[in-house]
Design an enzyme around this catalytic site. Sequence first.
Site, PDB file in Angstrom:
ATOM      1  N   THR A   1      -5.152   0.517  -2.744  1.00 13.12           N
ATOM      2  CA  THR A   1      -6.185   1.334  -3.396  1.00 13.12           C
ATOM      3  C   THR A   1      -5.652   2.679  -3.872  1.00 13.12           C
ATOM      4  O   THR A   1      -6.056   3.171  -4.929  1.00 13.12           O
ATOM      5  CB  THR A   1      -7.357   1.571  -2.400  1.00 13.12           C
ATOM      6  OG1 THR A   1      -7.908   0.307  -2.069  1.00 13.12           O
ATOM      7  CG2 THR A   1      -8.434   2.446  -2.999  1.00 13.12           C
TER       8      THR A   1
ATOM      9  N   ASP B   1      -2.365  -5.786  -4.262  1.00 16.13           N
ATOM     10  CA  ASP B   1      -3.421  -5.541  -3.284  1.00 16.13           C
ATOM     11  C   ASP B   1      -2.817  -6.063  -1.968  1.00 16.13           C
ATOM     12  O   ASP B   1      -2.262  -7.169  -1.944  1.00 16.13           O
ATOM     13  CB  ASP B   1      -4.669  -6.345  -3.655  1.00 16.13           C
ATOM     14  CG  ASP B   1      -5.850  -6.065  -2.733  1.00 16.13           C
ATOM     15  OD1 ASP B   1      -6.895  -5.644  -3.235  1.00 16.13           O
ATOM     16  OD2 ASP B   1      -5.712  -6.295  -1.510  1.00 16.13           O
ATOM     17  N   SER B   2      -2.937  -5.297  -0.902  1.00 14.50           N
ATOM     18  CA  SER B   2      -2.189  -5.682   0.310  1.00 14.50           C
ATOM     19  C   SER B   2      -2.716  -6.954   0.955  1.00 14.50           C
ATOM     20  O   SER B   2      -2.095  -7.480   1.882  1.00 14.50           O
ATOM     21  CB  SER B   2      -2.154  -4.541   1.322  1.00 14.50           C
ATOM     22  OG  SER B   2      -3.361  -4.448   2.027  1.00 14.50           O
TER      23      SER B   2
HETATM   24  N1  ASP Z   1      -7.697  -4.130  -0.816  1.00 16.46           N
HETATM   25  C1  ASP Z   1      -6.986  -2.879  -0.716  1.00 16.46           C
HETATM   26  C2  ASP Z   1      -5.590  -3.192  -0.226  1.00 16.46           C
HETATM   27  O1  ASP Z   1      -5.401  -3.423   0.931  1.00 16.46           O
HETATM   28  C3  ASP Z   1      -7.686  -1.967   0.215  1.00 16.46           C
HETATM   29  C4  ASP Z   1      -7.039  -0.610   0.386  1.00 16.46           C
HETATM   30  O2  ASP Z   1      -5.977  -0.304  -0.065  1.00 16.46           O
HETATM   31  O3  ASP Z   1      -7.661   0.230   1.044  1.00 16.46           O
HETATM   32  O4  ASP Z   1      -4.670  -3.222  -1.017  1.00 16.46           O
END
Ligand code: ASP
Length: 346
Positions: free
Chosen positions: A17, A60-61
């Site tokens: 994010t 995206d992780s």
């Molecule tokens: N979906 C995002 C990720 O993990 C959530 C974040 O970064 O807070 O890449």
Amino acid sequence: MNDTRKPRIFIIYTGGTIGMVENAQNQLVPFDFNHLIDNVPKIGKLNYEIGNYQFPQPIDSSNMNPTYWGQIVKAVADNYDNYDGFVILHGTDTMAYTASALSFMLENLRKPVIITGSQLPIGSTRQDGTENLITALEIAAAKCPETGEPMIQEVAISFENYLVRGNRSTKKSSTNFRAFKSYNYPALGTMDLHIDFNLPYLMRPQTDEPLSPQYNMDTSVLSLFLFPGITEEVVKSQLATPGIKAVVLRTFGAGNAPTEQWFLDALAEAIKKGIIVLNITQCVNGGDEQKRYRTGDLMARAGVTSGSDMTFEAGVTKLMYLLGKGLSTEEVKKYLETDMVGELTE
Ligand code: ASP
């Protein structure tokens, strides 16, 4: 010791994010490192020498996997001698897994590897990314005033006001700016008006061996989450999954599970086939004390390995790492119960 040269910090941008932007459908998608840095002009004020590597396609992780972990490990290893510390920008969803995995894969680490990210994109009007990034850079550059050695010599997550050991961390909130917590080990530091390090709890590796990056992570691991009413059919079919070498059993309370004979027999049979069964409680605080209740003791007798107070994230990545080393089942079990890099209380 007075070192007057500028701190040298290497940033590894994986996505998440922190660097995301909205697409035409108003969904957040990963974007590139330059966009991220352009949004943090304050970095210049730190007066650090900064190097960087970004994933060719930031992710995206939720798409994180051992191949990507290998890319991060390689980026650290290739730049290890030329930098004082490392900051990894990463999505929050699997950050605790990456932090745990890196703590095992970066053998003999003696420099800071600080992982951070944010709950809101750095380009938003309200956001937490700028402070998280600047703070992580300052922590990565911090030195012990007396000795000049790096203050942090391990993998840690820096997020909002807390610095926590990577392999003790868990993502606890999808909305709160304080997204990470170490439930079973004190925070390594607090970041309020000042950055205060919790000196007695910092890792001080007793080794002069050079960094030894490990790349083999064996993913033949299964997680079996117990709940009242879980059926014999489900348990047996999960344990019969072809190719698995280890199961992380998510137990109740202090590491307890049903005492029904079919359940104990299913575990014993899997263990007899050479499958390692690692007991990790579903509780985030406390840990597995298999001998405390009869329910747990029966599992210990069946040959279940205690995960002590390890997080699930640490347990699963430690298994991948140990299996990846090609050790015997008995050796893997021994190391699972041994504190290797601060991940459990023996
Ligand atoms: N979906 C995002 C990720 O993990 C959530 C974040 O970064 O807070 O890449």
